[in-house]
Design an enzyme around this catalytic site. Structure first.
Site, PDB file in Angstrom:
ATOM      1  N   ARG A 278       1.409   9.893 -23.519  1.00 50.37           N
ATOM      2  CA  ARG A 278       0.596  10.298 -22.370  1.00 50.37           C
ATOM      3  C   ARG A 278      -0.407  11.354 -22.784  1.00 50.37           C
ATOM      4  O   ARG A 278      -0.075  12.288 -23.504  1.00 50.37           O
ATOM      5  CB  ARG A 278       1.514  10.823 -21.264  1.00 50.37           C
ATOM      6  CG  ARG A 278       2.479   9.723 -20.841  1.00 50.37           C
ATOM      7  CD  ARG A 278       3.305  10.077 -19.642  1.00 50.37           C
ATOM      8  NE  ARG A 278       4.185   8.939 -19.367  1.00 50.37           N
ATOM      9  CZ  ARG A 278       5.084   8.901 -18.393  1.00 50.37           C
ATOM     10  NH1 ARG A 278       5.208   9.942 -17.575  1.00 50.37           N
ATOM     11  NH2 ARG A 278       5.827   7.829 -18.208  1.00 50.37           N
ATOM     12  N   GLU A 365      11.382  17.188 -12.422  1.00 50.72           N
ATOM     13  CA  GLU A 365      11.659  15.746 -12.430  1.00 50.72           C
ATOM     14  C   GLU A 365      12.315  15.276 -13.734  1.00 50.72           C
ATOM     15  O   GLU A 365      11.797  15.504 -14.821  1.00 50.72           O
ATOM     16  CB  GLU A 365      10.339  14.991 -12.211  1.00 50.72           C
ATOM     17  CG  GLU A 365      10.503  13.478 -12.290  1.00 50.72           C
ATOM     18  CD  GLU A 365       9.164  12.734 -12.177  1.00 50.72           C
ATOM     19  OE1 GLU A 365       8.281  13.197 -11.423  1.00 50.72           O
ATOM     20  OE2 GLU A 365       9.013  11.702 -12.852  1.00 50.72           O
ATOM     21  N   SER A 368      12.693   8.917 -12.124  1.00 49.19           N
ATOM     22  CA  SER A 368      11.807   8.441 -11.077  1.00 49.19           C
ATOM     23  C   SER A 368      12.053   6.946 -10.943  1.00 49.19           C
ATOM     24  O   SER A 368      12.012   6.231 -11.936  1.00 49.19           O
ATOM     25  CB  SER A 368      10.362   8.707 -11.487  1.00 49.19           C
ATOM     26  OG  SER A 368       9.485   8.245 -10.491  1.00 49.19           O
ATOM     27  N   ARG A 406      12.804  14.880 -21.978  1.00 47.92           N
ATOM     28  CA  ARG A 406      12.782  16.059 -21.111  1.00 47.92           C
ATOM     29  C   ARG A 406      14.196  16.463 -20.660  1.00 47.92           C
ATOM     30  O   ARG A 406      14.446  17.622 -20.346  1.00 47.92           O
ATOM     31  CB  ARG A 406      11.904  15.794 -19.888  1.00 47.92           C
ATOM     32  CG  ARG A 406      11.726  17.025 -19.016  1.00 47.92           C
ATOM     33  CD  ARG A 406      10.991  16.731 -17.731  1.00 47.92           C
ATOM     34  NE  ARG A 406       9.546  16.793 -17.888  1.00 47.92           N
ATOM     35  CZ  ARG A 406       8.694  16.623 -16.874  1.00 47.92           C
ATOM     36  NH1 ARG A 406       9.144  16.384 -15.661  1.00 47.92           N
ATOM     37  NH2 ARG A 406       7.393  16.693 -17.072  1.00 47.92           N
TER      38      ARG A 406
END
Length: 441
Positions: A278, A365, A368, A406
RNA sequence: GGAGGCGUCGCAUAGUGGCCUAGUGCGCCCGCCUGCUAAGCGGGUUGGGGUUGAUUACCCCUCGCGGGUUCAAAUCCCGCCGCCUCCGCCA
């Protein structure tokens, strides 16, 4: 792409969805008008085309008769030739007209498509209206540790990572620039353990594990919906016109593109393992410390193809499987129902699970899961035989996170001890091969 | 990197400008026949779109994808994608 039949039959539903997303409801009427224009234009073209075909067929017959007469030196050669020529001229005129009408019909179709592309998926009933901050908290699981009561100040994940010899940001930057990193030693082991645990869980629940391409063609990226809001987020390799995927969802959505798949035995469930890339454009200065927001990370992603009527139940299952993973790493988290304006165009509903990060004093987060209903599959042309009768129909697709790099942030920070060591959650221990990570000399 | 070949209905294959409304075989589905099964016989079997209130029906598009030539394209031309073979290079 939404189903134009829904828009024709129930335009109000689409308008309401657009409003909830904070987008233009007027596009609905523009589409209805464009649809009307396209259909009448198509009708004109098809009628004339039918005539042209039959006339052209007569030319064939006339030419045949003339050629035959010429060969046998028949007395009426001249007349036949004149007839054939006349027929051909008439067909030529028609041909020009047909070409013009075809171009008009195709332009009307393009115009309709352009408008259709501007409409996000129709939201599921119950999705909160509004933008990024209008989410609804559905549930909070577990409670944050009271580090003050335990008598020490928690270290953040990077400090811990450096103590443990697990994360090396400086050398990551040296090699690839900001937001790149090395996972070293127990850091690498911890990530592999986490991802392996995710794959093991997926297999246990009947998923097919997949290792996917991380480069994709433009039509796959577009079809999966990553050229809408996320266009700036995607790395593009210009020389080859390929895109680096930000998630294996792209490859797994493209996997069955242009296929008619069999869902009679139940949903098709895939667990993709891949590196994700990303650009993080527009997030300069945000999360610059550590591995919270990076250009490259690893992820195990669930991806499901199912029947449209099963999609909402499947969405709950994906959420449950995410919760199962979160329970295994024993961190406090909450579940939010993302507001319509923050969904992204393919999703009709999205649940995020956010883990507590002690040094930030807030939830971040970790997973998702999106229900894309038939939106993504329609663009990618993924169908099934209609179980209710003849023909085919578009299937539904869903996706959800099982683990990412993460997650290491939440694991390290929530399980740290005063001396800088980190206890490995019980479920993860067999995968890491260690009970505790200890600071290196 | 260079040279060449191929891509047709679920599968196999025929089709090199009009007789293609894409034939044939296999598979599959329906029916007939038949102690049962097999065989045999007859019919059906790509997908998308449009017209119609719906059904029936009709029309348009679809021979890897996109353009072009032509009155007419599976067939000729150009580009792209995919697969295969040979040579070179790298490992």
């Amino acid at each position: 792409m939404i189903d134009i039949k829904v828009l024709r039959d129930d335009p109000e539903r689409v308008r309401a969805s657009q409003l909830a997303r904070g987008e233009d409801p007027g596009v609905v009427d523009a589409i209805l008008a464009a649809d009307e224009r396209r259909r009448s234009s198509l009708g004109e073209y098809e009628a004339l085309r039918a005539e042209q075909k039959s006339v052209s067929k007569n030319v064939g017959a006339a030419m045949g008769a003339f050629q035959k007469a010429k060969k046998s030196d028949a007395p009426d050669v001249a007349e036949l030739e004149a007839a054939a020529t006349a027929a051909r001229e008439r067909a030529a005129e028609l041909s020009d007209l047909v070409k013009a009408l075809e171009a008009a019909a195709s332009a009307a179709g393009d115009e309709l498509n352009a408008l259709m592309r501007r409409v996000g998926n129709v939201i599921v009933d119950g999705v909160p209206s509004g933008g990024e901050d209008d989410y609804v908290v559905l549930e909070t699981v577990g409670a944050p540790r009271d580090f003050a009561a335990e008598g020490f100040e928690p270290r953040d994940h990077l400090e811990l990572g450096e103590l443990l010899g697990a994360i090396d940001m400086e050398r990551g930057a040296k090699v690839a620039g900001a937001r790149f990193y090395f996972l070293t030693g127990v850091g690498a082991r911890l990530e592999l353990a986490l991802l392996n645990m995710a794959v093991a869980q997926a297999i246990e629940h009947g998923f097919t594990p997949m290792i996917t391409p991380t480069l994709a063609r433009p039509e796959v990226i577009v079809g999966a919906g990553f050229m809408d809001a996320h266009a700036e987020e995607v790395y593009h390799l210009e020389t080859d016109d390929l895109y680096l995927t930000g998630t294996s969802e792209v490859a797994l959505a493209g996997y069955h593109a242009d296929e008619i798949i069999d869902l009679s035995a139940g949903p098709r469930r895939y667990a993709g393992w891949s590196a994700c890339y990303r650009r993080e454009a527009g997030s300069h200065g945000k999360d610059t410390r550590g591995i919270i927001r990076v250009h490259q990370f690893q992820k195990v992603e669930m991806f499901v193809y199912c029947r449209p009527e099963d999609a909402e139940a499947e969405h709950q299952r994906l959420l449950d499987w995410e919760r199962e993973m979160l329970a295994k790493i024993e961190v406090p988290y909450r579940i939010i129902d993302t507001a319509a304006g923050d969904l992204g165009s393919p999703a009709a509903r999205k649940f995020d699970c956010e883990a507590w990060v002690p040094t930030q004093g807030r939830f971040r987060e970790l997973t998702s899961t999106s229900n894309c209903t038939t939106f993504q599959a329609r663009r990618l042309n993924i169908r099934e035989r209609d179980p209710r009768g003849a023909g085919t129909r578009t299937v539904a697709t869903l996706n959800g996170t099982l683990a990412t790099t993460r997650w290491l942030v939440a694991i390290l920070e929530n399980h740290q001890q005063a001396d800088g060591s980190v206890l490995v959650p019980k479920a993860l221990q067999p995968f890491v091969g260690l009970d505790v990570l200890t600071p290196v000399g």
